[in-house]
Design an enzyme around this catalytic site. Structure first.
Site, PDB file in Angstrom:
ATOM      1  N   SER A 153       0.839  -1.196   0.000  1.00 24.49           N
ATOM      2  CA  SER A 153       0.000   0.000   0.000  1.00 24.49           C
ATOM      3  C   SER A 153       0.879   1.254   0.000  1.00 24.49           C
ATOM      4  CB  SER A 153      -0.955  -0.045   1.204  1.00 24.49           C
ATOM      5  OG  SER A 153      -2.003   0.877   1.067  1.00 24.49           O
ATOM      6  N   ASP A 236      -9.160  -5.315  -4.404  1.00 27.75           N
ATOM      7  CA  ASP A 236      -8.773  -3.914  -4.287  1.00 27.75           C
ATOM      8  C   ASP A 236      -9.781  -3.084  -5.081  1.00 27.75           C
ATOM      9  OD1 ASP A 236      -6.473  -3.079  -2.740  1.00 27.75           O
ATOM     10  OD2 ASP A 236      -5.246  -4.383  -4.000  1.00 27.75           O
ATOM     11  N   HIS A 268      -7.399  -5.936  -0.027  1.00 24.29           N
ATOM     12  CA  HIS A 268      -6.240  -5.065   0.189  1.00 24.29           C
ATOM     13  C   HIS A 268      -5.420  -5.475   1.410  1.00 24.29           C
ATOM     14  CE1 HIS A 268      -4.125  -1.213  -0.366  1.00 24.29           C
ATOM     15  NE2 HIS A 268      -4.111  -1.119   0.958  1.00 24.29           N
TER      16      HIS A 268
END
Length: 293
Positions: A153, A236, A268
């Site tokens: 991320s 995602d 995610h």
């Protein structure tokens, strides 16, 4: 290219709120579960590795890193340097050693880096810190067989910024042989227009200056044979998936040894948590990368 400019504020906010997109649980549950799983995996890593925790790579409080050494450490180890996520404003190295067990089993030394979080630090400061952390650890381990970068991320963004570093400023040239960048953000401009920026306070020029997608031509110091794997989760958001695809295409076109991993049935959060498991697809990708001759 990305269609974020056409989105209203509500849609843009949703696209850049990863917890909205989990197929497993609701927003608050998925974040709580994420912290719990990472912490549990980190405890396991600390129990199985020889550790050197809270080593300072700079003068500031947040400029610390954790080193996880295999039981039988090599004189010329392979180093994996990990940058945690948390939108540059939460999480820490203390819950980010979860990928350690399968890596030390393969003889890899793992380094997990902390950096200042917003609002105490801005984006320029954070990027400068992670670059200095790499320079520091490479200087400490001058006889390494190779350096590998991993991030998730916001940490994948930081990993990508490391790849486009002008190392002449740091008096060191790391032998970066590969990178695994998972569910990252490579264009920061949309973030400027979301609540994520409330603490970061980025301007448009700040975002452009720190967007890896804009800096592919600055990756001149990186060996073209270095393996870069861009990974993204099936669950995602559309924008996160698009950012990963665009960054992958950009580095591929620039002539780098890039590949793309679209990880099915993951969101995610568990897309990175599962690195604790040796048989997980991204763990296998990472192990193959760091043991490649």
């Amino acid at each position: 290219m990305s269609s974020w400019k056409k989105m209203n504020k509500e849609e843009l906010e949703k696209q850049y709120s990863p917890s909205c997109w989990s197929h497993r649980m609701d927003r608050s549950e998925v974040i709580e579960s994420h912290i719990k799983e990472m912490t549990k995996g980190t405890i396991k890593g600390r129990n199985e590795a020889h550790t050197n925790l809270d080593e300072a790579y700079g003068q500031e409080d947040y400029e610390k890193l954790d080193i996880y050494l295999p039981p039988n450490s090599s004189t010329a180890p392979t180093l994996l340097i990990y940058f945690h996520g948390g939108y540059w404003q939460m999480l820490s190295k203390d819950m980010s050693g979860f990928m350690v067990p399968p890596l030390i089993e393969a003889g890899v030394t793992v380094v997990v880096v902390d950096y200042v979080l917003a609002p105490k630090g801005n984006m320029d400061t954070i990027v400068s810190q992670v670059r200095r952390s790499v320079a520091y650890i490479v200087q400490q381990y001058s006889a390494v067989s190779g350096v590998y970068i991993c991030g998730h991320s916001a940490g994948a963004h930081l990993g990508a910024m490391v790849l486009c570093t002008d190392w002449s400023e740091y008096n060191v040239i790391p032998k970066i042989k590969g990178a695994l960048l998972v569910s990252g953000i490579y264009d920061l401009r949309p973030i400027v227009h979301t609540s994520v920026n409330d603490l970061l306070q980025m301007t448009e020029s700040d975002a452009m200056r720190n967007s890896p997608l804009e800096l592919v031509n600055n990756m001149k110091g990186l060996d073209r044979n270095s393996e870069i794997v861009v990974a993204v989760a099936q669950y995602d958001s559309t924008e996160f998936r698009k950012q990963s695809q665009e960054y992958y295409q950009a580095i591929k076109v620039a002539g780098f040894n890039a590949s793309f991993q679209d990880v099915t049935n993951r969101d995610h959060f568990d897309v990175i948590e599962k690195l604790v498991e040796e048989n997980y697809i991204l763990t296998q990708v990472l192990l193959k990368m760091v043991t490649r001759k």
